[in-house]
Design a protein around this motif. Structure first.
Motif, PDB file in Angstrom:
ATOM      1  N   LEU A 174     -12.436  -8.189   5.749  1.00  0.00           N
ATOM      2  CA  LEU A 174     -11.771  -7.052   5.117  1.00  0.00           C
ATOM      3  C   LEU A 174     -10.481  -6.700   5.838  1.00  0.00           C
ATOM      4  O   LEU A 174     -10.431  -6.668   7.066  1.00  0.00           O
ATOM      5  CB  LEU A 174     -12.699  -5.837   5.110  1.00  0.00           C
ATOM      6  CG  LEU A 174     -12.113  -4.561   4.524  1.00  0.00           C
ATOM      7  CD1 LEU A 174     -11.858  -4.721   3.031  1.00  0.00           C
ATOM      8  CD2 LEU A 174     -13.012  -3.372   4.797  1.00  0.00           C
ATOM      9  N   ARG A 175      -9.426  -6.436   5.055  1.00  0.00           N
ATOM     10  CA  ARG A 175      -8.159  -5.927   5.559  1.00  0.00           C
ATOM     11  C   ARG A 175      -7.759  -4.705   4.731  1.00  0.00           C
ATOM     12  O   ARG A 175      -7.925  -4.713   3.508  1.00  0.00           O
ATOM     13  CB  ARG A 175      -7.059  -6.988   5.481  1.00  0.00           C
ATOM     14  CG  ARG A 175      -7.323  -8.237   6.302  1.00  0.00           C
ATOM     15  CD  ARG A 175      -7.280  -7.940   7.788  1.00  0.00           C
ATOM     16  NE  ARG A 175      -7.388  -9.150   8.602  1.00  0.00           N
ATOM     17  CZ  ARG A 175      -8.520  -9.644   9.051  1.00  0.00           C
ATOM     18  NH1 ARG A 175      -9.668  -9.048   8.740  1.00  0.00           N
ATOM     19  NH2 ARG A 175      -8.539 -10.738   9.788  1.00  0.00           N
ATOM     20  N   LEU A 176      -7.253  -3.680   5.399  1.00  0.00           N
ATOM     21  CA  LEU A 176      -6.849  -2.452   4.729  1.00  0.00           C
ATOM     22  C   LEU A 176      -5.375  -2.197   4.974  1.00  0.00           C
ATOM     23  O   LEU A 176      -4.890  -2.329   6.107  1.00  0.00           O
ATOM     24  CB  LEU A 176      -7.664  -1.255   5.235  1.00  0.00           C
ATOM     25  CG  LEU A 176      -9.181  -1.291   5.004  1.00  0.00           C
ATOM     26  CD1 LEU A 176      -9.826  -0.055   5.610  1.00  0.00           C
ATOM     27  CD2 LEU A 176      -9.496  -1.388   3.526  1.00  0.00           C
ATOM     28  N   VAL A 177      -4.650  -1.819   3.928  1.00  0.00           N
ATOM     29  CA  VAL A 177      -3.253  -1.402   4.030  1.00  0.00           C
ATOM     30  C   VAL A 177      -3.203   0.084   3.728  1.00  0.00           C
ATOM     31  O   VAL A 177      -3.532   0.510   2.612  1.00  0.00           O
ATOM     32  CB  VAL A 177      -2.348  -2.190   3.058  1.00  0.00           C
ATOM     33  CG1 VAL A 177      -0.918  -1.672   3.137  1.00  0.00           C
ATOM     34  CG2 VAL A 177      -2.379  -3.677   3.388  1.00  0.00           C
ATOM     35  N   ARG A 178      -2.799   0.869   4.717  1.00  0.00           N
ATOM     36  CA  ARG A 178      -2.735   2.324   4.571  1.00  0.00           C
ATOM     37  C   ARG A 178      -1.282   2.769   4.544  1.00  0.00           C
ATOM     38  O   ARG A 178      -0.436   2.229   5.264  1.00  0.00           O
ATOM     39  CB  ARG A 178      -3.449   3.032   5.726  1.00  0.00           C
ATOM     40  CG  ARG A 178      -4.915   2.690   5.870  1.00  0.00           C
ATOM     41  CD  ARG A 178      -5.500   3.418   7.069  1.00  0.00           C
ATOM     42  NE  ARG A 178      -6.868   3.025   7.324  1.00  0.00           N
ATOM     43  CZ  ARG A 178      -7.928   3.620   6.779  1.00  0.00           C
ATOM     44  NH1 ARG A 178      -7.743   4.653   5.961  1.00  0.00           N
ATOM     45  NH2 ARG A 178      -9.149   3.207   7.056  1.00  0.00           N
ATOM     46  N   GLY A 179      -1.004   3.772   3.762  1.00  0.00           N
ATOM     47  CA  GLY A 179       0.322   4.369   3.744  1.00  0.00           C
ATOM     48  C   GLY A 179       0.428   5.478   4.775  1.00  0.00           C
ATOM     49  O   GLY A 179      -0.300   6.469   4.710  1.00  0.00           O
ATOM     50  N   VAL A 180       1.310   5.303   5.751  1.00  0.00           N
ATOM     51  CA  VAL A 180       1.542   6.326   6.763  1.00  0.00           C
ATOM     52  C   VAL A 180       2.670   7.263   6.334  1.00  0.00           C
ATOM     53  O   VAL A 180       2.625   8.470   6.577  1.00  0.00           O
ATOM     54  CB  VAL A 180       1.873   5.670   8.123  1.00  0.00           C
ATOM     55  CG1 VAL A 180       2.129   6.721   9.193  1.00  0.00           C
ATOM     56  CG2 VAL A 180       0.750   4.737   8.552  1.00  0.00           C
ATOM     57  N   LYS A 181       3.665   6.695   5.677  1.00  0.00           N
ATOM     58  CA  LYS A 181       4.797   7.473   5.173  1.00  0.00           C
ATOM     59  C   LYS A 181       5.252   6.817   3.877  1.00  0.00           C
ATOM     60  O   LYS A 181       5.318   5.595   3.780  1.00  0.00           O
ATOM     61  CB  LYS A 181       5.939   7.488   6.196  1.00  0.00           C
ATOM     62  CG  LYS A 181       7.255   8.047   5.664  1.00  0.00           C
ATOM     63  CD  LYS A 181       8.377   7.831   6.662  1.00  0.00           C
ATOM     64  CE  LYS A 181       9.714   8.252   6.094  1.00  0.00           C
ATOM     65  NZ  LYS A 181      10.819   8.017   7.037  1.00  0.00           N
ATOM     66  N   ASN A 182       5.558   7.640   2.876  1.00  0.00           N
ATOM     67  CA  ASN A 182       5.998   7.097   1.589  1.00  0.00           C
ATOM     68  C   ASN A 182       6.865   8.138   0.890  1.00  0.00           C
ATOM     69  O   ASN A 182       6.364   9.181   0.469  1.00  0.00           O
ATOM     70  CB  ASN A 182       4.807   6.724   0.711  1.00  0.00           C
ATOM     71  CG  ASN A 182       5.205   5.874  -0.484  1.00  0.00           C
ATOM     72  OD1 ASN A 182       6.389   5.725  -0.784  1.00  0.00           O
ATOM     73  ND2 ASN A 182       4.236   5.320  -1.174  1.00  0.00           N
ATOM     74  N   ARG A 183       8.140   7.849   0.783  1.00  0.00           N
ATOM     75  CA  ARG A 183       9.048   8.766   0.109  1.00  0.00           C
ATOM     76  C   ARG A 183       8.946   8.691  -1.412  1.00  0.00           C
ATOM     77  O   ARG A 183       9.476   9.546  -2.107  1.00  0.00           O
ATOM     78  CB  ARG A 183      10.493   8.457   0.522  1.00  0.00           C
ATOM     79  CG  ARG A 183      10.813   8.828   1.961  1.00  0.00           C
ATOM     80  CD  ARG A 183      12.207   8.394   2.346  1.00  0.00           C
ATOM     81  NE  ARG A 183      12.527   8.797   3.723  1.00  0.00           N
ATOM     82  CZ  ARG A 183      13.586   8.373   4.402  1.00  0.00           C
ATOM     83  NH1 ARG A 183      14.424   7.503   3.837  1.00  0.00           N
ATOM     84  NH2 ARG A 183      13.808   8.794   5.633  1.00  0.00           N
ATOM     85  N   TYR A 184       8.276   7.671  -1.922  1.00  0.00           N
ATOM     86  CA  TYR A 184       8.219   7.469  -3.368  1.00  0.00           C
ATOM     87  C   TYR A 184       6.802   7.606  -3.911  1.00  0.00           C
ATOM     88  O   TYR A 184       6.572   7.327  -5.082  1.00  0.00           O
ATOM     89  CB  TYR A 184       8.744   6.070  -3.724  1.00  0.00           C
ATOM     90  CG  TYR A 184      10.072   5.761  -3.089  1.00  0.00           C
ATOM     91  CD1 TYR A 184      11.228   6.436  -3.467  1.00  0.00           C
ATOM     92  CD2 TYR A 184      10.174   4.805  -2.086  1.00  0.00           C
ATOM     93  CE1 TYR A 184      12.444   6.160  -2.865  1.00  0.00           C
ATOM     94  CE2 TYR A 184      11.394   4.516  -1.484  1.00  0.00           C
ATOM     95  CZ  TYR A 184      12.515   5.197  -1.878  1.00  0.00           C
ATOM     96  OH  TYR A 184      13.719   4.919  -1.285  1.00  0.00           O
ATOM     97  N   GLY A 185       5.862   8.020  -3.116  1.00  0.00           N
ATOM     98  CA  GLY A 185       4.495   8.153  -3.600  1.00  0.00           C
ATOM     99  C   GLY A 185       3.622   8.840  -2.573  1.00  0.00           C
ATOM    100  O   GLY A 185       4.091   9.371  -1.566  1.00  0.00           O
ATOM    101  N   THR A 186       2.323   8.821  -2.845  1.00  0.00           N
ATOM    102  CA  THR A 186       1.364   9.469  -1.969  1.00  0.00           C
ATOM    103  C   THR A 186       0.970   8.562  -0.816  1.00  0.00           C
ATOM    104  O   THR A 186       1.131   7.338  -0.878  1.00  0.00           O
ATOM    105  CB  THR A 186       0.107   9.863  -2.765  1.00  0.00           C
ATOM    106  OG1 THR A 186      -0.835  10.506  -1.898  1.00  0.00           O
ATOM    107  CG2 THR A 186      -0.531   8.641  -3.392  1.00  0.00           C
ATOM    108  N   THR A 187       0.438   9.164   0.244  1.00  0.00           N
ATOM    109  CA  THR A 187      -0.063   8.406   1.387  1.00  0.00           C
ATOM    110  C   THR A 187      -1.590   8.404   1.429  1.00  0.00           C
ATOM    111  O   THR A 187      -2.180   8.054   2.452  1.00  0.00           O
ATOM    112  CB  THR A 187       0.476   8.986   2.706  1.00  0.00           C
ATOM    113  OG1 THR A 187       0.126  10.376   2.789  1.00  0.00           O
ATOM    114  CG2 THR A 187       1.977   8.837   2.783  1.00  0.00           C
TER     115      THR A 187
END
Length: 469
Positions: free
Chosen positions: A248-261
């Motif tokens: 398993l690999r997870l990609v998390r959003g830490v900062k996003n000016r165009y969407g949610t984190t």
């Protein structure tokens, strides 16, 4: 004759070659970046004044700005699009950071091939490998496309020259710490070099309307390496996480000016490359014909995404004076708290002098309090050697007084469990709307929760003998 007083123009000035910090006197250690021997004399600082200049584009009311130019374009990888908020926005700069070997280069090479088309060229610049090495990986994961261009460069000027020659819609740089500018002092990967390289690529992306994906290294503590200014300059910061021994690999959003984190992308790393998992709960479950003692299912939230996970516990007689407490995928402190609650509030005394092993299935890490009830029930099931009812999930936070507290997203968790075929659930009081056809038992404390365990005298006999004495 009076001596002439030195002016600021005559006094020497010193600058750190790593971070660019300036001072009027020499220091052995830079107070800004804490580097030794990097402060050097370079001349007096020039006094600069900024005067109003010619405006390149006139300011217009925000309602008249054409927002269609910033429409997101799909990367060809749905799980990555989920985290980005729909895809890559033209001119956006994305920083993807993760530990070595987690699969960053494999993922971005797959994105480079799937996003390339007749109208949108992709340029993949590698500074860590040769072009032939990247080609071998591309053959293995089937990431070959005629509109995908590959270059191996470590010089910033050469990278900018490739942009003029290829004119790509997407630039992937692996990694930003390996590219350097000859005009800036310092080794590649230093603070000054990273700041200069990132600044130049950000300006090029904004001017050309080109999306850029930068690969970043991480420190020993797991933080993004380089100056913190880098995270402020880019538009999106993604964290690529996963245990190298798990799929398993997870990609998390830490900062996003165009969407949610709050979104999380799930991927599976295998020999043929990396693929997105639209339904990753199957990795965290063990399919059995009959229930086994010491196992309990729960529903965890990764961002806004519910995932069904399995908690396992095993207790054996200890051969040493101090019993072992071993965990994998669970926080040791939370497991210790559940053991104390079971002993004091649940009156289960068989756990104190036994070795206890607890783990999760599939490499998932459960750190949120909503898994407390599942951990406690798995430990109680292992202690009594009696399995929990089949198709049961447990959701709730357990306090030190033995109470079961409410957690966020109970309705989403129950809906995910119902979708996967689970028919019974233990939840805190007042769970809200319940999926039709699902039997939900509301529990207020651990006493109510432990009643789901069938009564067994295999572990209660020692306790009865102690009470008689």
């Amino acid at each position: 004759m009076a001596a002439r007083t030195k002016t600021a123009k005559d006094r020497p000035s010193y600058r750190c070659t790593e971070c660019g910090w300036q001072t009027a006197k020499w220091l052995g250690r830079c107070p800004e970046c804490q580097a030794w021997g990097t402060v050097e004399e370079y001349g007096a600082p020039a006094v600069r004044t900024t005067t109003p200049g010619r405006v390149t584009t006139s300011a217009v009311p925000i309602g008249q700005v054409d927002g269609r130019q910033a429409t997101a374009r799909s990367t060809g990888v749905p799980e990555l699009d989920r985290v980005l908020g729909g895809g890559l926005v033209p001119g956006a700069v994305v920083l993807l950071a993760g530990e070595p070997g987690v699969g960053k280069s494999t993922l971005l090479l797959d994105v480079a091939a799937k996003s390339a088309s007749d109208e949108h060229r992709t340029l993949y610049v590698t500074g860590e490998e040769s072009a032939s090495q990247v080609r071998l990986r591309a053959d293995r994961i089937k990431a070959i496309d005629d509109h995908l261009y590959l270059a191996a460069e470590t010089d910033l000027a050469a990278v900018l020259g490739h942009l003029d020659a290829v004119k790509p819609s997407l630039l992937i740089l692996d990694s930003v710490q390996t590219v350097a500018s000859p005009e800036i002092d310092g080794a590649p990967g230093g603070m000054a070099q990273v700041r200069e390289v990132a600044g130049a690529l950000i300006r090029a992306s904004k001017d050309r309307g080109m999306s850029t994906l930068l690969v970043g290294h991480v420190t020993k503590d797991g933080a993004i390496a380089g100056p913190r200014l880098l995270e402020h300059l880019v538009d999106v910061v993604l964290s690529f996480e996963g245990d190298r021994h798990a799929r398993l690999r997870l990609v998390r959003g830490v900062k996003n000016r165009y969407g949610t984190t709050d979104e999380v992308g799930c991927f599976e790393l295998h020999d043929e490359g990396i693929t997105g998992l639209a339904d990753p709960s199957g990795l965290f479950l063990t399919r059995r014909a009959e229930p086994v003692p010491g196992t309990c299912l729960t529903v965890t939230l990764e961002g806004r995404r519910p995932l069904v996970a399995e908690v396992q516990a095993l207790t054996v007689d200890s051969q040493i004076p101090s019993p072992r407490r071993t965990t994998s995928g669970l926080e040791t402190s939370r497991v210790s708290m559940m053991l104390a609650v079971l002993e004091q509030r649940g009156r289960i005394t068989a756990l104190g002098k036994r070795d206890i092993y607890s783990a999760t299935v599939g490499g998932v890490k459960l750190s949120e309090p909503a898994a407390d009830l599942a951990i406690a029930l798995a430990l109680a099931s292992a202690a009594s050697d009696t399995p929990l009812p089949k198709n049961l999930v447990a959701i709730g936070e357990v306090g030190l007084a033995g109470e079961v507290r409410r957690v966020t997203g109970v309705q989403r968790r129950l809906a995910e469990a119902h979708r996967l075929g689970f028919t019974h659930a233990l939840v805190p009081t007042d769970p809200g709307k319940i999926p039709p056809g699902m039997k939900v038992l509301e529990v207020a404390d651990m006493g109510d929760a432990l009643r789901v365990l069938p009564r067994s005298r295999r572990r209660e006999a020692p306790r009865e003998e102690e009470e008689r004495r």
